[in-house]
Design a protein around this motif. Structure first.
Motif, PDB file in Angstrom:
ATOM      1  N   LYS A 181       0.818  -1.216   0.000  1.00  0.00           N
ATOM      2  CA  LYS A 181       0.000   0.000   0.000  1.00  0.00           C
ATOM      3  C   LYS A 181       0.850   1.263   0.000  1.00  0.00           C
ATOM      4  N   LYS A 182       2.161   1.096   0.239  1.00  0.00           N
ATOM      5  CA  LYS A 182       3.092   2.229   0.380  1.00  0.00           C
ATOM      6  C   LYS A 182       2.596   3.191   1.454  1.00  0.00           C
ATOM      7  N   LYS A 183       2.165   2.600   2.568  1.00  0.00           N
ATOM      8  CA  LYS A 183       1.595   3.421   3.639  1.00  0.00           C
ATOM      9  C   LYS A 183       1.964   2.838   4.998  1.00  0.00           C
ATOM     10  N   ASP A 192      11.362  10.137   6.289  1.00  0.00           N
ATOM     11  CA  ASP A 192      10.609  11.137   5.518  1.00  0.00           C
ATOM     12  C   ASP A 192      10.279  10.626   4.123  1.00  0.00           C
ATOM     13  N   GLU A 193      11.223   9.918   3.533  1.00  0.00           N
ATOM     14  CA  GLU A 193      10.994   9.351   2.206  1.00  0.00           C
ATOM     15  C   GLU A 193       9.835   8.360   2.237  1.00  0.00           C
ATOM     16  N   LEU A 194       9.810   7.513   3.254  1.00  0.00           N
ATOM     17  CA  LEU A 194       8.738   6.520   3.381  1.00  0.00           C
ATOM     18  C   LEU A 194       7.392   7.189   3.599  1.00  0.00           C
ATOM     19  N   MET A 195       7.339   8.212   4.438  1.00  0.00           N
ATOM     20  CA  MET A 195       6.079   8.877   4.734  1.00  0.00           C
ATOM     21  C   MET A 195       5.591   9.710   3.545  1.00  0.00           C
ATOM     22  N   LYS A 249       2.026   9.514   1.452  1.00  0.00           N
ATOM     23  CA  LYS A 249       1.131  10.642   1.203  1.00  0.00           C
ATOM     24  C   LYS A 249       0.866  10.851  -0.278  1.00  0.00           C
ATOM     25  N   ALA A 250       1.817  10.459  -1.114  1.00  0.00           N
ATOM     26  CA  ALA A 250       1.693  10.708  -2.540  1.00  0.00           C
ATOM     27  C   ALA A 250       0.588   9.895  -3.184  1.00  0.00           C
TER      28      ALA A 250
END
Length: 209
Positions: free
Chosen positions: A88-90, A171-174, A178-179
């Motif tokens: 889910k990239k979340k 930050d990159e993961l978060m 969000k994207a």
């Protein structure tokens, strides 16, 4: 360090006496941490920061079935993924021991409490500390189970943040979360939808009224 009890095991690396005590307590309730290591196999990046009561944790996880189980004529194969924040990239976040409104199953939270920032763990959770006899229904269903009753679960957990303490690429993961879906993913969904339509000989939209 390896210990056994209640049909569960612990095998960890780089843990201190406090973590050993937490792992022993979790084991008594049917939760095991099979392996703990720094994220991506590299050196520990969290400076030894550990989870405590009231900590807000941020993590990635993949959940699979610990053993094959059949319920109501449906077979759930061991190793099958039933949920994954990475796909889910979340990353998810929650507060440890947020009584009375615990948002995670007991076994999951207890496993996270044995971890340090920057570690990745494979956590095996007996059904009694997961969804037990009630199971967990598919969203919007009262008959189809996403997780059947009496299912043992295995979670691959990557602890990327504890309160204000974060791993280097946090930050990159978060921001990735969000994207939302990429343009490529959205196009694939659109193409799949169009492929399922009967456009007719002239490319028109089905029958008209």
């Amino acid at each position: 360090i390896v210990s056994e009890g209640n049909g569960t095991t612990f095998a960890t690396s780089g843990c201190d006496d406090g973590k050993k005590a937490l792992q022993k307590a979790a084991e008594e309730f049917g939760i095991s941490v099979d392996m703990v290591m720094p994220v991506n196999g590299g050196p520990r990046v969290g400076g030894g920061k550990i989870v405590t009561e009231g900590s807000k944790v941020f993590l990635h996880y993949t959940g699979t079935f610990g053993k094959t189980i059949t319920h109501a004529g449906r077979t759930y194969e061991a190793g099958t993924v039933f949920d994954c924040s990475r796909t889910k990239k979340k990353p998810i976040s929650f507060t440890i021991d947020a009584q009375p409104h615990r948002v995670m199953i007991e076994g999951f939270e207890s496993a996270v409490k044995t971890m340090s920032l920057g570690e990745r763990a494979t956590c095996r959770i007996a059904s009694g500390c997961a969804y037990g006899m009630r199971g967990y229904f598919e969203p919007g269903s009262e008959t189809e189970y996403a997780i059947p009753p009496r299912a043992d679960l295995v979670f691959d957990i990557e602890l990327i943040g504890i309160d204000e303490h974060r791993v280097a690429n946090f930050d990159e993961l978060m921001n990735e979360a969000k994207a939302g879906p990429s343009e490529e993913v959205l196009q694939e969904v659109a193409d799949s939808f169009l492929d399922g339509l009967d456009l007719g000989a002239n490319g028109g939209g089905g029958s008209s009224k």
